[in-house]
Design a protein around this motif. Sequence first.
Motif: not given
Lengths: 268, 304
Positions: A1-2, A229-231, B25, B30-31, B33-34
Amino acid sequence: MNKYLGTILNSARLTSNVFKLVVSVPELTENVTPGQFCQIRIATELSHDPLLRRPISVADYDPTRQKLTFIIRESGRGTKFLARLVPGQQIDLFGPLGTGFPVHRLVKGDRALLIAGGIGAPPLYYLARQLHANGVECATILGFRSHSESFLIDEFSQFGPVRVVTDDGTLGSCGNVCTEITAWTSEGLDWTHGFACGPLPMLQALQAQLAGDGRPVWVSLEKRMACGLGACAACTCRPANPNSTASGPRLVCKDGPVFLLGEVELGE
Amino acid sequence: MNNPLAVKLGSIQLKNPIMPASGCFGFGQEFAQLYDLKQLGAVVVKAVTLRPIWGNPTPRVAETPGGMLNAIGLQNPGLDVVCREKLPWLAEQDVPIIVNIAGETVADYVAVAETVSRQTGVIALELNISCPNVQKGGMAFGTSPETAAELTRAVKAVSSVPVFVKLSPNVTDIVEIAQAVEAAGADGLSLINTLLGLAIDLRKRRPILANVTGGLSGPAIKPVALRMIHQVYRAVALPIIGMGGISSAEDVLEFMLAGASAVAVGTANFVDPLIMPRIINQLPGLLAELGVNSISELIGALEV
């Protein structure tokens, strides 16, 4: 994803409150699985309100032209904002997110039953198109409140037989998707894998009707979420069997939105 | 050349003042990945409790004007899983870790603090005495100066790293609580946690959140946060991590003017998942535009 910048190519009404957005996303090269969704940004640099992105399932994706289609019901402030977008306008998309339908679990000769209620139809359309391309037979039941709220019927018909059922009997038979499954089954409907998306009461009724059936049925769920996102842990659901190996909380945004029917508790 | 974004939080050196707010967060995976988490000044993880917590029934979030309510209810996998899986992974990302800790009793907090403060990469604890969404513990520890001080003392006694106390805005006088935890030995303060709120579904005549009430966050609370940081900065000597609706590089500098030495970005991560690296990249240009050589010059520099 982006995070991607998309340009609206087309916005069209399908019913009085359902509309279709076709978006060009030139930088999108990743695979998009049916059942996945995008978080569409509503807030702009100039306004913090409405603040949160809206999770919208992918209704179709053309990987050669990098075109994403979303079919959206106008129901609140965020979706009203999306309904006003016009060709040429840019939108900020975050996705594709979540775990979609297990398209490749089915092979040529398998027979899929797609069961959609109202605005649950769009993700199943993209699924049907892929299944059909893979040689899977598709039978579809589309449930709507009324004739005036129906959409996508011709589109699903490209992939196999379609039965329409409405609450008020103004189109197709009068009843709901569950009564239609019963009726069609008595006329010889035969399927190996089921897929459903629709309002929670519909999914609960399906679960009751298909309890003990044995054939796998995947359902796409919806839940209020923030990050996608699952956070943030907003969209938690409980596994139906607390003793299963994955007995921790399950997240609609990351572990879902597609779950095997019976895998998680169906509730608000 | 000196790094214009470097700040000090008491004895802690950070390469920049930007970190995520606890609960927004996860544990960073998860973050990651970005973007590379190493870019951040620190990572503040979701609240950790002694045992796993399921959290509240759903719906757990509701959008409100310029903000959102949440009532997650401290869902987390518990101390053991956090120490075995989450923190070791985060330590490998080479980013300083601040662990937010919560509990129902003083003994719970002490047990969590004693263990997590000794994990690799953990540079500080953030004592959560301000979660408005749990029946026991949480905010109950943060609304009375005596209780807040007692808990601070108990955690300080066992922690091997500095302890920041995260204050609740849901009090008559936040300065009184800040002074009490300062006297009890806190190394710093985080403020503010969310403001208790209610969102209603008119047609159903029901609250939107299953928990009825939830914590308000987002741009809507920014002025309240700035006011409270300003008040507390003038009354206590402790370094402050400021948070409450930060959504831009400009917001960061406003918080620092009010008295924050570092800031946490919360809800804005949901609006723009890349917002923290974006802010970090924008800050040097903004400082130059304002004629400021080092961001730390701005801490508490509000002229009134």
